[in-house]
Write a protein that holds these residues in place. Sequence first.
Motif, mmCIF file in Angstrom:
data_model
loop_
_atom_site.group_PDB
_atom_site.id
_atom_site.type_symbol
_atom_site.label_atom_id
_atom_site.label_comp_id
_atom_site.label_asym_id
_atom_site.label_seq_id
_atom_site.Cartn_x
_atom_site.Cartn_y
_atom_site.Cartn_z
ATOM 1 N N PHE A 8 5.116 6.217 1.928
ATOM 2 C CA PHE A 8 5.303 7.183 0.847
ATOM 3 C C PHE A 8 4.032 8.008 0.635
ATOM 4 O O PHE A 8 4.080 9.231 0.483
ATOM 5 C CB PHE A 8 5.665 6.429 -0.436
ATOM 6 N N GLU A 9 2.887 7.331 0.666
ATOM 7 C CA GLU A 9 1.604 8.022 0.473
ATOM 8 C C GLU A 9 1.411 9.078 1.546
ATOM 9 O O GLU A 9 0.970 10.200 1.267
ATOM 10 C CB GLU A 9 0.466 6.988 0.506
ATOM 11 N N TRP B 133 -9.337 13.429 -13.116
ATOM 12 C CA TRP B 133 -9.776 13.072 -11.764
ATOM 13 C C TRP B 133 -8.579 12.582 -10.944
ATOM 14 O O TRP B 133 -8.371 12.977 -9.806
ATOM 15 C CB TRP B 133 -10.825 11.967 -11.857
ATOM 16 N N ARG B 134 -7.770 11.709 -11.570
ATOM 17 C CA ARG B 134 -6.624 11.129 -10.872
ATOM 18 C C ARG B 134 -5.621 12.223 -10.486
ATOM 19 O O ARG B 134 -5.150 12.271 -9.348
ATOM 20 C CB ARG B 134 -5.960 10.094 -11.786
ATOM 21 N N LEU C 75 4.505 11.236 -11.411
ATOM 22 C CA LEU C 75 3.420 10.260 -11.502
ATOM 23 C C LEU C 75 2.678 10.336 -12.836
ATOM 24 O O LEU C 75 2.242 9.319 -13.361
ATOM 25 C CB LEU C 75 2.417 10.449 -10.345
ATOM 26 N N ARG D 210 -1.560 -5.591 5.619
ATOM 27 C CA ARG D 210 -1.054 -4.636 4.645
ATOM 28 C C ARG D 210 0.240 -3.986 5.144
ATOM 29 O O ARG D 210 1.194 -3.797 4.407
ATOM 30 C CB ARG D 210 -2.112 -3.563 4.382
ATOM 31 N N ASP E 259 6.118 0.336 2.491
ATOM 32 C CA ASP E 259 6.851 1.507 1.995
ATOM 33 C C ASP E 259 5.923 2.445 1.229
ATOM 34 O O ASP E 259 6.018 3.663 1.340
ATOM 35 C CB ASP E 259 7.995 1.070 1.064
ATOM 36 N N ALA E 260 5.026 1.824 0.448
ATOM 37 C CA ALA E 260 4.103 2.642 -0.350
ATOM 38 C C ALA E 260 3.177 3.435 0.557
ATOM 39 O O ALA E 260 2.845 4.592 0.275
ATOM 40 C CB ALA E 260 3.294 1.756 -1.292
ATOM 41 N N GLU F 130 -14.598 16.549 -7.065
ATOM 42 C CA GLU F 130 -15.699 16.692 -8.024
ATOM 43 C C GLU F 130 -15.839 18.133 -8.487
ATOM 44 O O GLU F 130 -15.996 18.402 -9.678
ATOM 45 C CB GLU F 130 -17.023 16.253 -7.378
ATOM 46 N N ARG G 279 -6.000 3.633 6.801
ATOM 47 C CA ARG G 279 -5.770 2.598 5.804
ATOM 48 C C ARG G 279 -4.577 1.729 6.210
ATOM 49 O O ARG G 279 -4.588 0.531 6.127
ATOM 50 C CB ARG G 279 -5.509 3.260 4.450
ATOM 51 N N LEU H 211 10.867 9.280 4.284
ATOM 52 C CA LEU H 211 11.055 7.831 4.180
ATOM 53 C C LEU H 211 12.168 7.359 5.113
ATOM 54 O O LEU H 211 12.028 6.333 5.795
ATOM 55 C CB LEU H 211 11.383 7.447 2.726
ATOM 56 N N ARG I 53 -7.132 14.345 -7.742
ATOM 57 C CA ARG I 53 -7.247 13.586 -6.490
ATOM 58 C C ARG I 53 -5.886 13.485 -5.796
ATOM 59 O O ARG I 53 -5.784 13.605 -4.584
ATOM 60 C CB ARG I 53 -7.808 12.199 -6.807
ATOM 61 N N ARG I 54 -4.824 13.291 -6.590
ATOM 62 C CA ARG I 54 -3.495 13.157 -5.994
ATOM 63 C C ARG I 54 -2.946 14.507 -5.556
ATOM 64 O O ARG I 54 -2.116 14.582 -4.674
ATOM 65 C CB ARG I 54 -2.547 12.479 -6.977
ATOM 66 N N LEU J 17 10.515 14.067 0.609
ATOM 67 C CA LEU J 17 10.034 12.681 0.565
ATOM 68 C C LEU J 17 11.121 11.718 1.040
ATOM 69 O O LEU J 17 10.847 10.800 1.819
ATOM 70 C CB LEU J 17 9.575 12.324 -0.853
ATOM 71 N N HIS J 18 12.354 11.938 0.568
ATOM 72 C CA HIS J 18 13.459 11.087 1.012
ATOM 73 C C HIS J 18 13.594 11.165 2.527
ATOM 74 O O HIS J 18 13.735 10.143 3.206
ATOM 75 C CB HIS J 18 14.788 11.553 0.392
#
Lengths: 394, 186
Positions: free
Chosen positions: B123-124, B32-33, B143, B112, B119-120, B46, B105, B177, B36-37, B173-174
């Motif tokens: 990153f997300e 699932w993880r 991950l 937050r 940073d997270a 699902e 979020r 960021l 999901r990612r 990603l770098h």
Amino acid sequence: MRPRDCERTWEGDALREGRLGSKEADSFERHRRTCSACAASLVRDERLRALGRQLPEVQPAPLAVRRVRARLLRDATVGVEAARFRSWRWLAATAAVLGVLGVGAGVRWSLGRSMPAAAVVASAAPSTQGPFSGAVAAGRGAVWSQTREEYLEHVELREGMIRVHVRPQGPGERFLIVMPDGELEVRGTTFEVAVAHGATSSVIVDEGTVELRVRGSSPQRLGAGSAWTRAPSREAPEHQPAETPALPREAARAPVEAARASTSVGAHLDDSAAYVDAMQLFRDGRYDGAAATFRAFAAAHPGAAVGEDASFLEAVALARAGRTDAAGFAAERHLESFPRSFRRKEASLLVARAASRRGDCERARAVLAPWSASGNDSEIHESLRACAAGSSGE
Amino acid sequence: MTRTDPELIRGIAEGDLVCLGDLYDRYADDVWRAVRRTLGDSADVEDVVHTTFMNLPRIAPSYDGRAECAGWLYGIAVRHALRHGRGASRFRRMLQTLAQVVTARAGSDPERRASHHEDAAIFERALAGLSEKKRAIFVLLELEGLSSEEAAKALEIPAATVRTRLLHARRELHAALERATREDKP
């Protein structure tokens, strides 16, 4: 400012994964101490991994996990693969578009593949799908065969229980279950049918509608959530089934439809209400209605926390209504859906009672085997009483 | 007695539904993880998890017998996820949904944003902006901890392709960021 790339940077990953030999590893370790590009790259990559570890933990909701589990086991039981159905539909739609565009040859090829001139599966196979429109999952010891000729598909059941899922039939297609003493015609449904001693003993419909034609009885339609069982008749051992609609049509359908109607309003809010309704019927002694409502609830809310209870209580309600065969099949379903059920023993007792009643002592003993060795158990003896009486008579 | 992964997969190949249920119980959360990612869109997760396990009876005979099947399952799941998300409209919708979720979020909770999790969050968002193929590689290697060889085997692509995609994923990603850091500076 970002340092210039170094041609040895890739060795950082190789080192981490253990893909470098000891000499190469030592060489790279020495290199990285003096190479600002490699050092910076390794730091940046490590930062990404650290940020990855900070991502919110992704955990599925327990109810979602249970919902998928129930769906998985249900589909695996009947050999249905949702994705395959989806792609089949997509292919059908594509074929239709091609047909409109006049690509007749392509359409003919597609039809030729999906509808072979004739196909037969023998009873040795535990389940089927392939070129057939019906997926059959057979119970232990079932004797059956499946045949398709052009647009007509037959499943002949000589003995035992099968669970069948039939996709909606297209124009001109027919799907028939042939029993020794009658036949069932369906248009797209999921149901179970059992034959014992050469006569149909029960039909339980999960979805859709089936038309049951049993010798000596007038044809009747069975809707979702309803069941038909043959009444035990000592006077008529020659397999002349006495028609006993297990659920009077109105009595059976009203609670089912009530439960479905309520769920369409809002599943979360009505979860508990439908279950409470079923419990109330159960407490009032209206066991037929309770069984149908538990069943509808379990079907509408496969992931509900009380789904396991509903599945088991359906079997208990059927048993209290005096419908031993139907209770046995409901208990079989419960054991398949919840192999670790807290009520495994009780469900097995119901399966055994039904099996011994229809003379299938082998199945009755097998399902109680995990508990038979533990010594004297009055419930187990009681469940196998018919078998014991039969064997002493021999 | 607890059965090993190879025993469960052998049982699944023979049509034993109890084995299928046991393997699901053991790995549903992990699969699932990973899905999901990779996929982002929770409504489709699902379906992909269901399809992953539903296909096991068919592909179980091809299992190579390794002691732990997590990597193998990740590969099957991520392949399904990539296939599932191949439609352009679905892909765009998924990205929009994920971007909205991440933005909401990050934006709806000032504390937050101010915290060290900022940073997270960036990153997300950057991870969600990667192409599905690059994101799948990054998820599996960085991950979930698979090696490039394991990911290559799981996804049935050459190991060199895995490493190339990982390199590009990291660069993007770098860059994301660094861009976010520059924008945050007054």
